[in-house]
Scaffold this active site. Structure first.
Site, PDB file in Angstrom:
ATOM      1  N   ASP A 103       2.766   7.270   2.196  1.00 31.59           N
ATOM      2  CA  ASP A 103       4.163   6.974   1.865  1.00 31.59           C
ATOM      3  C   ASP A 103       4.949   8.273   1.726  1.00 31.59           C
ATOM      4  O   ASP A 103       4.367   9.337   1.479  1.00 31.59           O
ATOM      5  CB  ASP A 103       4.237   6.213   0.527  1.00 31.59           C
ATOM      6  CG  ASP A 103       3.572   4.848   0.615  1.00 31.59           C
ATOM      7  OD1 ASP A 103       3.417   4.338   1.735  1.00 31.59           O
ATOM      8  OD2 ASP A 103       3.204   4.327  -0.445  1.00 31.59           O
TER       9      ASP A 103
HETATM   10  N1  URA Z   1      -1.540   3.577  -0.994  1.00 37.26           N
HETATM   11  C1  URA Z   1      -0.216   3.626  -1.284  1.00 37.26           C
HETATM   12  O1  URA Z   1       0.292   2.795  -2.048  1.00 37.26           O
HETATM   13  N2  URA Z   1       0.513   4.588  -0.720  1.00 37.26           N
HETATM   14  C2  URA Z   1      -0.003   5.548   0.086  1.00 37.26           C
HETATM   15  O2  URA Z   1       0.718   6.418   0.564  1.00 37.26           O
HETATM   16  C3  URA Z   1      -1.380   5.484   0.377  1.00 37.26           C
HETATM   17  C4  URA Z   1      -2.125   4.487  -0.187  1.00 37.26           C
END
Ligand code: URA
Length: 239
Positions: A103
């Protein structure tokens, strides 16, 4: 011996027609001489090819480990957002992409490569590569949550998540944990904690398969994977 346009194109500098254009424009030198014929045959072992002063290395695949900072999206290009590819400065290649997604606000280990086949296989839902994250959680993470994660969590999909391993580093209003998941569902870690009424306030990937984030890399820094790490990547493919 190999055609000049084919050689350059295979290193990811552009499509065959794009490369032909570059050659015809006189942007390409072979052993310091401008060569304007795309069909010119070169010896890929000994000839030195440059495009606009940038050396063309005949390395078919490149693999980088990036310590992703927050604020960058896991994409190759975007009109509005900064992308992780903008952080890879000293590769002349145009065909790199992030192997998987973190993310925008997640930090840590992200592999950047041009090896589409390996990426496809590692990211396939059938492959259960372990991904380890360090996380700060708003809420008091306790033993009972460890048990819940072990059973898999209902995050609103058809099936529960696969069992996840939760290690509590510290517990309090803000808890610190290490979590290992075996899938890569959208926002998976955040959704798993939301499902138990808690919020992830910081997330950093520290390991993927047997590849561990090199902590000597500052945020935004990267390096090439070493041979052992490339082997580990191949092992993930076979996992
Ligand atoms: N899980 C998440 O919620 N975000 C990420 O970036 C990776 C795994």
């Amino acid at each position: 011996m190999i055609r000049l346009d084919k050689y350059i194109s295979e290193t990811g500098k552009g499509t065959r027609s794009r490369v032909k254009e570059m050659i015809k424009k006189g942007l390409v030198t072979v052993n310091d001489e401008v060569v304007k014929k795309p069909e010119y045959k070169i010896n890929e072992q000994s000839d030195e090819v440059f495009i606009s002063g940038c050396k063309v290395d005949y390395i078919r695949y490149e693999y980088f480990m990036l310590n992703k900072p927050a604020g960058y999206i896991s994409a190759t290009e975007d009109k509005k957002e900064k992308t992780v590819l903008e952080l890879i400065k000293d590769s002349c290649r145009k065909d790199l992409f992030p192997v998987g997604r973190l993310d925008k606000d997640t930090e840590g280990l992200l592999i950047i490569s041009n090896d589409g086949a390996i990426a496809h296989e590692i990211l396939s839902p059938k492959k259960h590569v372990d991904k380890v994250y360090y996380a700060k959680i708003e809420g008091n993470v306790m033993k009972e949550h460890v048990e819940m994660f072990k059973e898999g969590i209902d995050i609103g999909e058809k099936k529960k998540t696969l069992p996840a391993e939760l290690i509590i580093i510290s517990s309090g209003d803000i808890s610190e944990v290490e979590i290992t998941i075996r899938e890569g569902k959208f926002h998976q870690v955040k959704r798993m904690f939301l499902a138990i009424g808690m919020k992830v306030i910081y997330l950093k990937r520290i390991k993927m398969g047997n590849i561990i984030l090199d902590e000597s890399l500052d945020k935004g820094e990267y390096r090439m994977l070493n041979d052992e790490e490339i082997r580990a990547l191949t092992e993930m493919r076979n996992s």
